[in-house]
Design an enzyme around this catalytic site. Sequence first.
Site, PDB file in Angstrom:
ATOM      1  N   LYS A  29     -10.470   3.967   7.922  1.00 10.66           N
ATOM      2  CA  LYS A  29     -10.057   2.582   8.355  1.00 10.66           C
ATOM      3  C   LYS A  29      -8.778   2.586   7.239  1.00 10.66           C
ATOM      4  CE  LYS A  29     -11.842  -0.837   5.745  1.00 10.66           C
ATOM      5  NZ  LYS A  29     -10.886  -1.792   4.809  1.00 10.66           N
ATOM      6  N   ASN A  30      -8.821   2.718   6.234  1.00 13.17           N
ATOM      7  CA  ASN A  30      -7.768   2.639   5.208  1.00 13.17           C
ATOM      8  C   ASN A  30      -6.512   3.349   5.563  1.00 13.17           C
ATOM      9  OD1 ASN A  30      -9.403   0.408   4.106  1.00 13.17           O
ATOM     10  ND2 ASN A  30      -9.717   1.729   2.350  1.00 13.17           N
ATOM     11  N   CYS A 123     -12.515  -8.937   1.929  1.00 13.24           N
ATOM     12  CA  CYS A 123     -13.679  -9.040   1.308  1.00 13.24           C
ATOM     13  C   CYS A 123     -13.671  -9.907  -0.096  1.00 13.24           C
ATOM     14  CB  CYS A 123     -14.329  -7.594   0.981  1.00 13.24           C
ATOM     15  SG  CYS A 123     -15.003  -7.091   2.448  1.00 13.24           S
ATOM     16  N   ARG A 128      -7.495 -10.994  -5.740  1.00  9.79           N
ATOM     17  CA  ARG A 128      -6.630  -9.962  -5.171  1.00  9.79           C
ATOM     18  C   ARG A 128      -5.447 -10.800  -4.933  1.00  9.79           C
ATOM     19  NH1 ARG A 128     -10.419  -6.859  -0.648  1.00  9.79           N
ATOM     20  NH2 ARG A 128      -8.931  -5.450  -1.201  1.00  9.79           N
ATOM     21  N   ASP A 322     -14.381   2.105  -4.001  1.00  6.48           N
ATOM     22  CA  ASP A 322     -15.177   1.816  -2.690  1.00  6.48           C
ATOM     23  C   ASP A 322     -16.608   2.342  -2.775  1.00  6.48           C
ATOM     24  OD1 ASP A 322     -13.185   0.500  -2.007  1.00  6.48           O
ATOM     25  OD2 ASP A 322     -12.286   1.410  -0.420  1.00  6.48           O
ATOM     26  N   ARG A 415     -17.026  -4.152   9.685  1.00  6.08           N
ATOM     27  CA  ARG A 415     -15.526  -4.044   9.341  1.00  6.08           C
ATOM     28  C   ARG A 415     -15.034  -2.501   8.889  1.00  6.08           C
ATOM     29  NH1 ARG A 415     -13.197  -8.760   5.508  1.00  6.08           N
ATOM     30  NH2 ARG A 415     -11.535  -7.221   5.958  1.00  6.08           N
TER      31      ARG A 415
HETATM   32  C1  UD1 Z   1      -7.195  -0.741  -0.852  1.00 14.82           C
HETATM   33  C2  UD1 Z   1      -8.172  -0.658  -0.033  1.00 14.82           C
HETATM   34  C3  UD1 Z   1      -9.332  -0.905  -0.520  1.00 14.82           C
HETATM   35  C4  UD1 Z   1      -9.508  -0.014  -1.992  1.00 14.82           C
HETATM   36  C5  UD1 Z   1      -8.319  -0.361  -2.854  1.00 14.82           C
HETATM   37  C6  UD1 Z   1      -8.418   0.592  -4.123  1.00 14.82           C
HETATM   38  C7  UD1 Z   1      -7.125  -0.763   2.054  1.00 14.82           C
HETATM   39  C8  UD1 Z   1      -7.114  -1.721   3.324  1.00 14.82           C
HETATM   40  N1  UD1 Z   1      -8.099  -1.221   1.319  1.00 14.82           N
HETATM   41  O1  UD1 Z   1      -6.954  -1.894  -1.248  1.00 14.82           O
HETATM   42  O2  UD1 Z   1     -10.518  -0.395   0.235  1.00 14.82           O
HETATM   43  O3  UD1 Z   1     -10.760  -0.615  -2.605  1.00 14.82           O
HETATM   44  O4  UD1 Z   1      -6.905  -0.187  -2.181  1.00 14.82           O
HETATM   45  O5  UD1 Z   1      -8.318   2.101  -3.915  1.00 14.82           O
HETATM   46  O6  UD1 Z   1      -6.542   0.314   2.155  1.00 14.82           O
HETATM   47  N2  UD1 Z   1      -3.263  -5.831  -7.253  1.00 14.82           N
HETATM   48  C9  UD1 Z   1      -2.561  -7.044  -7.857  1.00 14.82           C
HETATM   49  N3  UD1 Z   1      -1.275  -7.325  -7.086  1.00 14.82           N
HETATM   50  C10 UD1 Z   1      -0.950  -6.842  -6.191  1.00 14.82           C
HETATM   51  C11 UD1 Z   1      -1.745  -5.898  -5.484  1.00 14.82           C
HETATM   52  C12 UD1 Z   1      -2.980  -5.544  -6.092  1.00 14.82           C
HETATM   53  O7  UD1 Z   1      -2.837  -7.425  -9.054  1.00 14.82           O
HETATM   54  O8  UD1 Z   1       0.137  -7.222  -5.535  1.00 14.82           O
HETATM   55  C13 UD1 Z   1      -4.538  -5.590  -8.033  1.00 14.82           C
HETATM   56  C14 UD1 Z   1      -5.672  -5.966  -7.167  1.00 14.82           C
HETATM   57  O9  UD1 Z   1      -6.260  -7.272  -7.554  1.00 14.82           O
HETATM   58  C15 UD1 Z   1      -6.688  -4.862  -7.527  1.00 14.82           C
HETATM   59  C16 UD1 Z   1      -5.963  -3.732  -7.820  1.00 14.82           C
HETATM   60  O10 UD1 Z   1      -4.638  -4.294  -7.994  1.00 14.82           O
HETATM   61  O11 UD1 Z   1      -7.394  -5.390  -8.709  1.00 14.82           O
HETATM   62  C17 UD1 Z   1      -6.103  -2.660  -6.621  1.00 14.82           C
HETATM   63  O12 UD1 Z   1      -5.383  -3.133  -5.572  1.00 14.82           O
HETATM   64  P1  UD1 Z   1      -4.814  -2.265  -4.571  1.00 14.82           P
HETATM   65  O13 UD1 Z   1      -4.425  -0.951  -5.178  1.00 14.82           O
HETATM   66  O14 UD1 Z   1      -3.525  -3.056  -4.157  1.00 14.82           O
HETATM   67  O15 UD1 Z   1      -6.082  -2.236  -3.395  1.00 14.82           O
HETATM   68  P2  UD1 Z   1      -5.648  -2.841  -1.769  1.00 14.82           P
HETATM   69  O16 UD1 Z   1      -4.308  -2.296  -1.383  1.00 14.82           O
HETATM   70  O17 UD1 Z   1      -5.809  -4.328  -1.843  1.00 14.82           O
END
Ligand code: UD1
Length: 435
Positions: A29-30, A123, A128, A322, A415
């Site tokens: 998925k990711n 989720c 986030r 995850d 999902r």
């Molecule tokens: C992706 C994955 C998710 C996985 C995560 C971490 C997808 C669709 N989802 O989520 O399944 O759990 O990577 O491996 O690929 N953060 C900020 N500011 C930002 C962006 C992120 O503070 O602009 C923080 C988030 O709140 C979180 C952390 O960084 O605490 C990690 O987030 P991120 O690596 O961005 O995960 P996702 O891309 O949302």
Amino acid sequence: MAYGSGGSSAICMEGGNRLTGTVQIQGSKNAALPILAASVLIPDECVLKNVPCITDIDCMGNLLKSTGAVLDWQEHTLLIDAENIREYRLPARYVSAMRSSVVLMGALLGRVGEVLVDYPGGCVIGKRPIDLHLFGLEKLGAQIWTDKNRIHAYADELKGTTISFPFPSVGATQNTILAAVTARGTTVIQNAAREPEVTTLCDFLNKAGARIEIGYDFIATGKIVIHGVEVSALHGVTYEIIPDRIVAGTYLFAALGAGGSITLENAPVGQLRSVCALARRMGAVVESDEGQNQIAVRTDKYGRMKNVAFVETGVYPEFPTDLQSPLLACACVSEGELTIEERIFSSRFKVVEELVRMGADIEVLNNKRVHVRGVERLLGRSVIAKELRGGAALVIAGLAAEGITTVTDIGFIKRGYQDIVGDLKGLGARISYVD
Ligand code: UD1
């Protein structure tokens, strides 16, 4: 798209059965979501293979269609023709349903120079924010206006620059890469996310004509160099989505929780080292064959798994956030005690309440830490999935529990898992979808 789970709303299972047999791991998925988003950059037809039939992919497909792309599904193969991309406004109902819709920002900026989007959903696993996404896009020269509900980004021209992320966010890295592919000049990203879902996106884009360099020091530094190309230099490509490391890990923990001897086929062996190492420390026999993409997991017939004292989640290649809930479910029925520290998301323990209703002994120490004391058995109950991986964890708990467990609200599970019931049934579990 045809889902394995049909329109069912719950999963019912009778626990206490060891799992045996072989399961094929679905496409990731990711990995697939940002690659679908990337296809709007390419004014041509792309063919994506091994795409999982899950609702998040459906949602991304609807977003692509709303921009003007034409999609055609043939089983797990998805044809995307993005020759005519006209629309930069993304419909709120899809954007608010799924957080990864935000990566369309970089792709649309790169293709049409503008995007208007509601704040993304996803989720509920703690805060986030998307500040790092906007930071990357602004650095490339996008002008961004935000209000309470929406984000509007515009760029006459994106320009290559150096971007150093304070934290290696997966989504922000992908978004920045997508915007940088057609920016003028060279972009250097420092401290990019090292997850396989980032490298496979770069691989896809390079095959489509992008010029992205990932050097030997990538895992150490997170450095990615992107030499901008014209949109017209990008061309259609046929690409196979990598297998899903989180689905593979989920079934591995299901076997550890319920006991059994299973083989994961089409498994991303190299991406699961930290997970296999933990399973071994818990007492499982794990044999992997990278050439054959196979992982065989075997537990002792007469004993339970043994908890290790402490596990923390981390960025790749550390233990993935995850799989934190699937591990937690398994730890509930393992001998001894475990403390888990969640270092990626601010609040990812929603499943605890449901596991406790099944008889688990878990104490939430704070937003980041839980302590589990393994019990001999969980009891089947009716429990509610509150998010994707927590939902899968309840299925693991149900398979390890005595009696009947019903997991409701499985929309969250759909999902990410195309047919969790079919897969586990194939491993001998007594499990079915119910309406
Ligand atoms: C992706 C994955 C998710 C996985 C995560 C971490 C997808 C669709 N989802 O989520 O399944 O759990 O990577 O491996 O690929 N953060 C900020 N500011 C930002 C962006 C992120 O503070 O602009 C923080 C988030 O709140 C979180 C952390 O960084 O605490 C990690 O987030 P991120 O690596 O961005 O995960 P996702 O891309 O949302």
